[in-house]
Scaffold this motif. Structure first.
Motif, PDB file in Angstrom:
ATOM      1  N   GLU A   1      90.159  64.772  44.890  1.00 32.27           N
ATOM      2  CA  GLU A   1      91.277  64.396  45.744  1.00 32.27           C
ATOM      3  C   GLU A   1      91.304  62.909  46.085  1.00 32.27           C
ATOM      4  OE1 GLU A   1      89.372  65.806  49.995  1.00 32.27           O
ATOM      5  OE2 GLU A   1      90.545  67.246  48.853  1.00 32.27           O
ATOM      6  N   PHE A   2      90.250  62.378  46.632  1.00 26.92           N
ATOM      7  CA  PHE A   2      90.277  60.964  47.009  1.00 26.92           C
ATOM      8  C   PHE A   2      90.193  60.065  45.792  1.00 26.92           C
ATOM      9  CE2 PHE A   2      88.307  57.009  48.672  1.00 26.92           C
ATOM     10  CZ  PHE A   2      89.401  56.597  49.422  1.00 26.92           C
ATOM     11  N   GLN A   3      89.467  60.518  44.769  1.00 34.73           N
ATOM     12  CA  GLN A   3      89.396  59.718  43.544  1.00 34.73           C
ATOM     13  C   GLN A   3      90.771  59.554  42.912  1.00 34.73           C
ATOM     14  OE1 GLN A   3      87.298  61.962  44.470  1.00 34.73           O
ATOM     15  NE2 GLN A   3      85.177  61.283  44.141  1.00 34.73           N
ATOM     16  N   VAL A   4      91.566  60.626  42.951  1.00 37.46           N
ATOM     17  CA  VAL A   4      92.926  60.537  42.408  1.00 37.46           C
ATOM     18  C   VAL A   4      93.749  59.536  43.217  1.00 37.46           C
ATOM     19  CG1 VAL A   4      95.096  61.776  42.091  1.00 37.46           C
ATOM     20  CG2 VAL A   4      92.944  62.827  41.384  1.00 37.46           C
ATOM     21  N   LEU A   5      93.663  59.624  44.555  1.00 32.76           N
ATOM     22  CA  LEU A   5      94.405  58.700  45.407  1.00 32.76           C
ATOM     23  C   LEU A   5      93.981  57.257  45.155  1.00 32.76           C
ATOM     24  CD1 LEU A   5      94.338  60.679  48.772  1.00 32.76           C
ATOM     25  CD2 LEU A   5      96.318  60.313  47.298  1.00 32.76           C
ATOM     26  N   LYS A   6      92.695  57.039  45.077  1.00 36.95           N
ATOM     27  CA  LYS A   6      92.187  55.685  44.859  1.00 36.95           C
ATOM     28  C   LYS A   6      92.607  55.149  43.495  1.00 36.95           C
ATOM     29  CE  LYS A   6      87.932  52.963  45.276  1.00 36.95           C
ATOM     30  NZ  LYS A   6      86.466  53.026  45.545  1.00 36.95           N
ATOM     31  N   ALA A   7      92.516  56.014  42.470  1.00 39.31           N
ATOM     32  CA  ALA A   7      92.924  55.590  41.124  1.00 39.31           C
ATOM     33  C   ALA A   7      94.410  55.257  41.099  1.00 39.31           C
ATOM     34  CB  ALA A   7      92.601  56.679  40.105  1.00 39.31           C
ATOM     35  N   MET A   8      95.208  56.055  41.800  1.00 38.74           N
ATOM     36  CA  MET A   8      96.651  55.789  41.848  1.00 38.74           C
ATOM     37  C   MET A   8      96.943  54.430  42.472  1.00 38.74           C
ATOM     38  SD  MET A   8      98.424  59.401  42.940  1.00 38.74           S
ATOM     39  CE  MET A   8      99.996  58.583  43.216  1.00 38.74           C
ATOM     40  N   VAL A   9      96.265  54.138  43.585  1.00 35.39           N
ATOM     41  CA  VAL A   9      96.522  52.867  44.269  1.00 35.39           C
ATOM     42  C   VAL A   9      96.083  51.695  43.402  1.00 35.39           C
ATOM     43  CG1 VAL A   9      96.005  51.486  46.305  1.00 35.39           C
ATOM     44  CG2 VAL A   9      96.381  53.928  46.538  1.00 35.39           C
ATOM     45  N   LYS A  10      94.940  51.838  42.710  1.00 33.38           N
ATOM     46  CA  LYS A  10      94.482  50.759  41.821  1.00 33.38           C
ATOM     47  C   LYS A  10      95.482  50.533  40.686  1.00 33.38           C
ATOM     48  CE  LYS A  10      89.477  50.928  42.535  1.00 33.38           C
ATOM     49  NZ  LYS A  10      88.162  51.143  41.898  1.00 33.38           N
ATOM     50  N   SER A  11      95.909  51.625  40.061  1.00 36.06           N
ATOM     51  CA  SER A  11      96.869  51.490  38.961  1.00 36.06           C
ATOM     52  C   SER A  11      98.193  50.931  39.468  1.00 36.06           C
ATOM     53  CB  SER A  11      97.097  52.852  38.292  1.00 36.06           C
ATOM     54  OG  SER A  11      95.935  53.295  37.635  1.00 36.06           O
ATOM     55  N   HIS A  12      98.594  51.369  40.648  1.00 37.29           N
ATOM     56  CA  HIS A  12      99.821  50.865  41.266  1.00 37.29           C
ATOM     57  C   HIS A  12      99.729  49.359  41.482  1.00 37.29           C
ATOM     58  CE1 HIS A  12     103.174  50.555  44.095  1.00 37.29           C
ATOM     59  NE2 HIS A  12     102.344  50.053  44.988  1.00 37.29           N
TER      60      HIS A  12
ATOM     61  N   GLY B   1      95.613  49.642  33.784  1.00 40.88           N
ATOM     62  CA  GLY B   1      94.989  50.922  33.480  1.00 40.88           C
ATOM     63  C   GLY B   1      93.879  50.809  32.455  1.00 40.88           C
ATOM     64  N   ASP B   2      93.319  51.940  32.088  1.00 44.26           N
ATOM     65  CA  ASP B   2      92.205  51.986  31.140  1.00 44.26           C
ATOM     66  C   ASP B   2      92.569  52.665  29.823  1.00 44.26           C
ATOM     67  OD1 ASP B   2      90.494  50.806  33.020  1.00 44.26           O
ATOM     68  OD2 ASP B   2      90.110  52.741  33.962  1.00 44.26           O
ATOM     69  N   TYR B   3      93.742  53.273  29.751  1.00 43.68           N
ATOM     70  CA  TYR B   3      94.166  53.859  28.486  1.00 43.68           C
ATOM     71  C   TYR B   3      94.619  52.746  27.545  1.00 43.68           C
ATOM     72  CZ  TYR B   3      94.188  58.320  30.941  1.00 43.68           C
ATOM     73  OH  TYR B   3      93.827  59.433  31.658  1.00 43.68           O
TER      74      TYR B   3
ATOM     75  N   ALA C   1     101.070  51.274  20.632  1.00 42.12           N
ATOM     76  CA  ALA C   1      99.879  51.367  21.473  1.00 42.12           C
ATOM     77  C   ALA C   1      98.861  52.316  20.853  1.00 42.12           C
ATOM     78  CB  ALA C   1     100.259  51.841  22.873  1.00 42.12           C
ATOM     79  N   GLY C   2      97.613  51.855  20.789  1.00 35.51           N
ATOM     80  CA  GLY C   2      96.525  52.694  20.309  1.00 35.51           C
ATOM     81  C   GLY C   2      96.443  52.855  18.813  1.00 35.51           C
TER      82      GLY C   2
END
Length: 455
Positions: free
Chosen positions: A125-136, A350-352, A415-416
């Motif tokens: 849960e928090f990892q998803v929120l944190k990842a979203m904010v970083k990507s944002h 992002g990392d992709y 891409a990729g």
């Protein structure tokens, strides 16, 4: 007993988590953008909706001779006004995630407690929120300059108006012109086509050197030139050609910047290059403190939210909402000028994998070199160019004495994905293949001296 998998998901804990960490997450975009904000010399301003600056312009040239009996004429319109507006637009970053996308291989403990399917807690849960904010935050950074707001847009490039878009609006409204001195057509700073091509360097010297004396002066702060890495590389290649006619010098990037200051008679000029500027040949010269970045993470009732709004009890929606905008504070020729080129957005967030590569195998001569149109960097047979943004490119080939160069090759980078092409030099004049000139025909300067820029 009912199947535990069918137990309705309990999102109360997720909502508490979002509320608990909201203040921390609310500040994360500014924290993530801090390095870019510092490097780009941006002013950061909290804006609820809109902020307007008013610039008073004064007219000069009214001083003239006076003698008794002379006809008195009034000097009209000594004061006028121009307004600079900073407006933020709402953005959203949302995702739907199923709690079964993760298992105990990914996360075995959450907050010290074992993760199991019975509790129906999202294991990340928090990892998803944190990842979203970083990507944002990364999305915002790469959109800072090229973005153009579209209410129905679906990418960072359409989330709000970036600096370039606001400047283009001012240009269209007549606030910029060559007559005013804040707009100077230069053409593209293309890579040299041959060793006699110095135009990229000379055009940049002219752009800087012809600026208003007050803009070039250190009074009010040292002037700053915003310039992309691509343009700097092409300018350096052109300078190498120019100096090669005088002495066997090989200027580094730092030496190139010193030559620009010297030849443009602007000794205190500072250079700013950053991936957020995008890719292209737009250059901007200005005094410090002209770029405002406005943001408002209070644009929604809560910056981050976690919600269960789906029929599937295992589906969770993560929602992030905020508002952003940019402003050029002033565009008077004493403090700002821009050329006639444009830059496109460069997305590395992002990392992709979001970039591609290209390789070209050359036959016929070992002296052959290939390069992408607009690039000063050249490659030998079998070498690759990595990190290419998706889009259309043209592969070109160097001239080699005694051989006919291959035709240009058009490619589309995805891409990729890696692209591999083959090309053959053919002997000119039907000499049966001719002598392989090997490395004759001049030293390849393309990949030498590509040291990083730290002005």
């Amino acid at each position: 007993m009912s199947d535990p998998i069918q137990k309705p998901i309990d999102v109360s804990g997720l909502q508490i988590t979002a509320k608990k960490f909201d203040k921390t997450l609310r500040m994360l975009p500014a924290f993530m953008l801090e390095d870019a904000i510092r490097s780009l010399r941006l002013n950061v301003q909290r804006v609820p909706i809109k902020n307007v600056l008013t610039h008073q312009r004064r007219r000069a040239g009214g001083t003239h001779a006076y003698a008794p009996g002379n006809e008195i004429t009034n000097f009209n319109n000594i004061i006028s006004y121009e307004h600079s507006e900073l407006m933020v637009h709402e953005t959203v970053f949302n995702t739907k995630d199923n709690i079964h996308n993760y298992d105990n291989v990914d996360v075995q403990y959450l907050g010290g407690k074992p993760v199991d399917d019975v509790e129906k807690r999202h294991p990340m849960e928090f990892q998803v929120l944190k990842a979203m904010v970083k990507s944002h935050a990364e999305d915002i950074m790469f959109a800072l300059f090229p973005a153009a707001r579209q209410d129905n847009g679906s990418s960072p490039a359409t989330a709000f108006n970036g600096f370039y878009t606001n400047i283009d609006i001012l240009i269209a409204d007549g606030h910029f012109s060559a007559a005013r001195g804040n707009y100077a057509p230069t053409g593209a700073f293309e890579a040299p086509v041959d060793t006699n091509d110095f135009s990229a360097y000379e055009n940049l010297v002219e752009f800087i050197g012809s600026a208003h004396p007050m803009l070039k002066s250190p009074i009010g702060g040292n002037p700053i030139l915003y310039i992309t890495e691509l343009t700097l590389k092409n300018v350096r290649a052109a300078l190498r050609n120019k100096l090669g006619k005088i002495y066997a010098g090989y200027p580094t990037m730092q030496e190139t910047l010193e030559h620009l200051r010297e030849d443009a008679l602007c000794q205190t000029l500072e250079f700013v290059t950053h991936v957020a500027l995008g890719q292209g040949h737009r250059v901007m010269m200005c005094k410090p403190g002209l770029f405002d970045f406005g943001w408002n993470t209070d644009a929604a009732s809560s910056f981050v939210q976690v919600r269960n709004i789906y029929e599937d009890p295992n589906e969770v929606q993560f929602w992030l909402q905020s508002a952003y905008g940019t402003r050029l504070r002033d565009w008077h020729e004493k403090v700002f000028r821009i050329n006639d080129q444009t830059n496109s957005i460069l997305d590395l967030s992002g990392d992709y994998c979001q970039t591609g590569s290209v390789k070209v195998d050359i036959t016929g001569t070992t002296a052959g070199r290939w390069f992408l149109n607009g690039s000063a960097s050249k490659r030998s047979s079998g070498q690759m160019i990595l990190g290419l943004a998706p889009g259309n490119y043209t592969i070109k080939f160097d001239a080699v004495a005694g051989f006919t160069a291959p035709d240009d090759i058009s490619i589309t980078v995805e891409a990729g994905k890696d692209i591999s092409k083959s090309a053959a030099y053919t002997a000119a004049g039907g000499n049966g293949g001719g002598e392989d000139l090997g490395e004759q025909g001049g030293e390849d300067l393309g990949d030498q001296g590509d040291e990083g820029l730290n002005p």
